[in-house]
Design a protein around this motif. Structure first.
Motif, PDB file in Angstrom:
ATOM      1  N   ARG A  57      28.595  31.380  41.682  1.00  0.00           N
ATOM      2  CA  ARG A  57      29.499  30.075  41.507  1.00  0.00           C
ATOM      3  C   ARG A  57      29.282  29.432  42.844  1.00  0.00           C
ATOM      4  O   ARG A  57      29.412  28.129  42.924  1.00  0.00           O
ATOM      5  N   VAL A  58      29.141  29.969  44.177  1.00  0.00           N
ATOM      6  CA  VAL A  58      29.161  29.575  45.334  1.00  0.00           C
ATOM      7  C   VAL A  58      28.294  30.087  46.560  1.00  0.00           C
ATOM      8  O   VAL A  58      28.289  31.423  46.306  1.00  0.00           O
ATOM      9  N   MET A  83      23.359  22.478  36.058  1.00  0.00           N
ATOM     10  CA  MET A  83      23.113  21.372  37.344  1.00  0.00           C
ATOM     11  C   MET A  83      22.566  22.240  38.575  1.00  0.00           C
ATOM     12  O   MET A  83      22.906  23.237  38.917  1.00  0.00           O
ATOM     13  N   GLY A  84      21.396  21.224  39.154  1.00  0.00           N
ATOM     14  CA  GLY A  84      20.988  21.803  40.363  1.00  0.00           C
ATOM     15  C   GLY A  84      21.936  21.954  41.650  1.00  0.00           C
ATOM     16  O   GLY A  84      22.947  21.617  41.428  1.00  0.00           O
ATOM     17  N   LYS A  85      21.471  22.415  42.562  1.00  0.00           N
ATOM     18  CA  LYS A  85      22.334  22.761  43.849  1.00  0.00           C
ATOM     19  C   LYS A  85      22.793  21.493  44.337  1.00  0.00           C
ATOM     20  O   LYS A  85      22.227  20.592  44.674  1.00  0.00           O
ATOM     21  N   GLN A  86      24.147  21.651  44.904  1.00  0.00           N
ATOM     22  CA  GLN A  86      24.689  20.592  45.284  1.00  0.00           C
ATOM     23  C   GLN A  86      25.159  20.928  46.933  1.00  0.00           C
ATOM     24  O   GLN A  86      25.790  22.125  46.873  1.00  0.00           O
ATOM     25  N   SER A 157      27.500  25.214  49.745  1.00  0.00           N
ATOM     26  CA  SER A 157      26.850  24.881  48.569  1.00  0.00           C
ATOM     27  C   SER A 157      27.142  25.493  47.201  1.00  0.00           C
ATOM     28  O   SER A 157      28.051  26.419  47.147  1.00  0.00           O
ATOM     29  N   THR A 158      26.836  25.129  46.003  1.00  0.00           N
ATOM     30  CA  THR A 158      26.857  25.889  44.766  1.00  0.00           C
ATOM     31  C   THR A 158      25.591  27.025  45.003  1.00  0.00           C
ATOM     32  O   THR A 158      25.008  26.969  46.039  1.00  0.00           O
TER      33      THR A 158
END
Lengths: 180, 180
Positions: A57-58, A83-86, A157-158
């Motif tokens: 998750r993180v 969803m891609g990494k933020q 980030s994620t």
């Protein structure tokens, strides 16, 4: 990369953590990742990092760039419908120049590594000094380079799936091999 | 809390960031959150923090605890079918004693704040010195207290919805009011 060179680069990375007053454990020191992206030109194109945590998750990392070293242009795509990494970069020491999609700045502070110009396509500059940060959304092309003192940059980030990153330079192999 | 006391506590928090060599911007200084959890006893029960980033996917904070100050027992529940917060604490300065569910340690280094003992139910101790970290999974009851020097602790987590945290002490109001 030869094992001896690898260990030397890990030690050099530790010096930057010291400069930034960031404390890491002996185990983290041993596990410092040295990424040359398969280009064998680490002084120009490379990144050193400690992964603090990377769950499903993180993720949080501490990154070091040597003076004028560049992390090459890439993006974080959607993976299996997820969803891609933020990611948020927060500068802790030195200066880091981040380039993302958007209007190209005049008088940019960095150039891509010599002879690799064709693999760099985004030139909207964001300068980060210690205490400053910027959040990059998924799928946005970006690259970054340290200033003359090098840089230490925290990443929040994620989940990181580095092996799925898409680099503009198709020669790149993200996961380096260490010759023992 | 009176506005004047609030500003004083923000300044005191900045001293700890200095001790830990953590650089924050002037805007972040102004926005330091001072949480007394509605108990009006901040020297014993309280937490000071800077939120670096809190998107719908990822969160990062820098937390300060004054000497022997306690963040009271709570857990992060599922919200609207979304898994509760997963958080990693990484000690940067001083010492922090984290208590989670599990076997109670003999000779624990901390006690709950006096007269509030009944609101503390988990006593498995994890001591974190600078460079050490621990990941707490969703829904696990936890509380933490700084050692005699205070502590600075980085938190890397999924999204924070502090208003949904469930505290063992039902008197607690997580979002403090500042009297202007």
């Amino acid at each position: 990369m030869e094992h001896r060179e690898f260990k030397k680069l890990q030690e050099r990375t530790c010096e930057y953590f010291k400069n930034a007053n960031i404390i890491i454990t002996d185990k983290e020191k041993e596990n410092i990742e040295v990424a040359d992206f398969g280009l064998n030109d680490i002084e120009n194109t490379g990144l050193q990092l400690v992964i603090y945590v990377n769950t499903d998750r993180v993720c949080s990392k501490e990154m070091v760039l040597f003076p004028r070293q560049t992390c090459p242009e890439h993006r974080h795509p959607e993976i299996n419908g997820k969803m891609g990494k933020q990611e948020t970069f927060r500068c802790r020491y030195g200066k880091v120049y981040l380039y993302i999609e958007g209007e190209e700045n005049k008088n940019k502070k960095c150039n891509p590594p010599a002879k690799d110009e064709k693999y760099y396509t985004v030139f909207h500059e964001i300068e980060l000094k210690p205490g400053q940060q910027y959040t990059i959304n998924p799928n946005i092309l970006h690259w970054f380079q340290a200033g003359d003192e090098g840089a230490v940059v925290s990443e929040f980030s994620t989940t990181s799936y580095d092996e799925y990153d898409i680099f503009t330079d198709s020669r790149i192999n993200r996961i380096p091999e260490i010759k023992q």
